[in-house]
Write a protein that holds these residues in place. Structure first.
Motif, mmCIF file in Angstrom:
data_model
loop_
_atom_site.group_PDB
_atom_site.id
_atom_site.type_symbol
_atom_site.label_atom_id
_atom_site.label_comp_id
_atom_site.label_asym_id
_atom_site.label_seq_id
_atom_site.Cartn_x
_atom_site.Cartn_y
_atom_site.Cartn_z
ATOM 1 N N LYS A 114 42.232 24.158 39.916
ATOM 2 C CA LYS A 114 42.536 24.647 41.263
ATOM 3 C C LYS A 114 41.349 25.303 41.961
ATOM 4 O O LYS A 114 41.461 25.683 43.122
ATOM 5 C CB LYS A 114 43.692 25.661 41.203
ATOM 6 N N GLY A 115 40.222 25.451 41.254
ATOM 7 C CA GLY A 115 39.053 26.094 41.858
ATOM 8 C C GLY A 115 39.308 27.536 42.253
ATOM 9 O O GLY A 115 38.863 27.981 43.309
ATOM 10 N N LEU A 116 39.999 28.280 41.413
ATOM 11 C CA LEU A 116 40.393 29.653 41.743
ATOM 12 C C LEU A 116 39.257 30.660 41.639
ATOM 13 O O LEU A 116 39.288 31.697 42.273
ATOM 14 C CB LEU A 116 41.550 30.095 40.843
ATOM 15 N N LYS A 117 38.274 30.386 40.803
ATOM 16 C CA LYS A 117 37.143 31.291 40.581
ATOM 17 C C LYS A 117 37.600 32.649 40.068
ATOM 18 O O LYS A 117 37.178 33.701 40.552
ATOM 19 C CB LYS A 117 36.312 31.433 41.850
ATOM 20 N N LEU A 118 38.481 32.631 39.056
ATOM 21 C CA LEU A 118 38.956 33.867 38.448
ATOM 22 C C LEU A 118 37.874 34.459 37.558
ATOM 23 O O LEU A 118 37.186 33.732 36.847
ATOM 24 C CB LEU A 118 40.202 33.595 37.598
ATOM 25 N N SER A 119 37.762 35.772 37.582
ATOM 26 C CA SER A 119 36.814 36.448 36.695
ATOM 27 C C SER A 119 37.415 36.525 35.296
ATOM 28 O O SER A 119 38.621 36.316 35.100
ATOM 29 C CB SER A 119 36.525 37.863 37.205
ATOM 30 N N GLU A 120 36.580 36.867 34.333
ATOM 31 C CA GLU A 120 37.066 37.032 32.962
ATOM 32 C C GLU A 120 38.141 38.114 32.915
ATOM 33 O O GLU A 120 39.166 37.951 32.252
ATOM 34 C CB GLU A 120 35.904 37.378 32.024
ATOM 35 N N GLN A 121 37.923 39.215 33.610
ATOM 36 C CA GLN A 121 38.901 40.308 33.624
ATOM 37 C C GLN A 121 40.199 39.875 34.278
ATOM 38 O O GLN A 121 41.287 40.239 33.825
ATOM 39 C CB GLN A 121 38.334 41.544 34.326
ATOM 40 N N GLU A 122 40.128 39.090 35.340
ATOM 41 C CA GLU A 122 41.351 38.619 35.989
ATOM 42 C C GLU A 122 42.166 37.742 35.043
ATOM 43 O O GLU A 122 43.397 37.850 34.995
ATOM 44 C CB GLU A 122 41.005 37.855 37.267
ATOM 45 N N LYS A 123 41.511 36.896 34.269
ATOM 46 C CA LYS A 123 42.237 36.066 33.296
ATOM 47 C C LYS A 123 42.917 36.937 32.251
ATOM 48 O O LYS A 123 44.086 36.708 31.903
ATOM 49 C CB LYS A 123 41.284 35.075 32.636
ATOM 50 N N LEU A 124 42.221 37.948 31.765
ATOM 51 C CA LEU A 124 42.821 38.863 30.790
ATOM 52 C C LEU A 124 43.989 39.633 31.402
ATOM 53 O O LEU A 124 45.026 39.824 30.755
ATOM 54 C CB LEU A 124 41.771 39.834 30.260
ATOM 55 N N ASP A 125 43.847 40.048 32.651
ATOM 56 C CA ASP A 125 44.925 40.765 33.329
ATOM 57 C C ASP A 125 46.151 39.860 33.519
ATOM 58 O O ASP A 125 47.282 40.310 33.355
ATOM 59 C CB ASP A 125 44.462 41.282 34.694
ATOM 60 N N LEU A 126 45.940 38.611 33.850
ATOM 61 C CA LEU A 126 47.051 37.676 34.005
ATOM 62 C C LEU A 126 47.788 37.461 32.685
ATOM 63 O O LEU A 126 49.013 37.411 32.638
ATOM 64 C CB LEU A 126 46.561 36.336 34.552
ATOM 65 N N ILE A 127 47.040 37.358 31.610
ATOM 66 C CA ILE A 127 47.661 37.194 30.294
ATOM 67 C C ILE A 127 48.526 38.398 29.967
ATOM 68 O O ILE A 127 49.678 38.254 29.532
ATOM 69 C CB ILE A 127 46.574 36.973 29.213
ATOM 70 N N GLU A 128 48.018 39.594 30.228
ATOM 71 C CA GLU A 128 48.788 40.810 29.960
ATOM 72 C C GLU A 128 50.033 40.872 30.842
ATOM 73 O O GLU A 128 51.101 41.304 30.410
ATOM 74 C CB GLU A 128 47.924 42.059 30.139
ATOM 75 N N PHE A 129 49.910 40.448 32.094
ATOM 76 C CA PHE A 129 51.066 40.443 32.993
ATOM 77 C C PHE A 129 52.144 39.501 32.447
ATOM 78 O O PHE A 129 53.328 39.859 32.410
ATOM 79 C CB PHE A 129 50.652 40.030 34.403
ATOM 80 N N LEU A 130 51.763 38.315 32.036
ATOM 81 C CA LEU A 130 52.746 37.367 31.520
ATOM 82 C C LEU A 130 53.426 37.876 30.258
ATOM 83 O O LEU A 130 54.623 37.670 30.072
ATOM 84 C CB LEU A 130 52.093 36.018 31.235
ATOM 85 N N LYS A 131 52.699 38.555 29.429
ATOM 86 C CA LYS A 131 53.289 39.121 28.207
ATOM 87 C C LYS A 131 54.326 40.198 28.535
ATOM 88 O O LYS A 131 55.210 40.466 27.732
ATOM 89 C CB LYS A 131 52.208 39.721 27.310
ATOM 90 N N SER A 132 54.204 40.797 29.714
ATOM 91 C CA SER A 132 55.116 41.888 30.085
ATOM 92 C C SER A 132 56.407 41.407 30.745
ATOM 93 O O SER A 132 57.307 42.197 30.955
ATOM 94 C CB SER A 132 54.403 42.857 31.040
ATOM 95 N N LEU A 133 56.498 40.134 31.049
ATOM 96 C CA LEU A 133 57.686 39.624 31.750
ATOM 97 C C LEU A 133 58.918 39.603 30.856
ATOM 98 O O LEU A 133 58.852 39.332 29.711
ATOM 99 C CB LEU A 133 57.427 38.219 32.289
#
Length: 110
Positions: free
Chosen positions: A91-110
């Motif tokens: 998708k060409g999102l240009k996510l930073s390394e920290q953003e990817k880690l934050d997304l993973i943590e968010f999904l784990k919290s659902l």
């Protein structure tokens, strides 16, 4: 931190365009071709609809069940990081390394 992660999920990463509460899946017509999600149609073509179903993200924290089968629409990725690397590239999102880690943590919290 949790609010920032949710904002990232809803905004920059564009996850909420297909994964909406309460189950964090796509309501209504939730079928997609491989081309729409950046993969081949091999597994989709094995079923009568020839499509992939939008994955339910609720309860991803229950890793005993999920890790056994893999992640993504057809289970092709071994972990969530690989999913975000794929979407970032596709998708060409240009996510930073920290953003990817934050997304993973968010999904784990659902």
């Amino acid at each position: 931190a949790a609010a920032g992660r949710q904002k990232l999920f809803n905004g920059t990463a564009k996850c909420a365009t297909r994964h909406v509460p309460p189950l964090f899946t796509e309501p209504g017509y939730n079928l997609h071709t491989g081309a729409e999600i950046g993969i081949d149609d091999f597994q989709a073509n094995r079923g009568p609809g020839h499509n992939y179903v939008t994955t339910v993200l609720r309860a991803l924290g229950d890793t005993n069940k999920i890790h056994k089968y893999g992640f993504y629409h057809d289970g092709r990725f071994a972990n969530l990081r690989q999913v975000f690397d794929h979407y970032d590239s596709f998708k060409g999102l240009k996510l930073s390394e920290q953003e990817k880690l934050d997304l993973i943590e968010f999904l784990k919290s659902l």
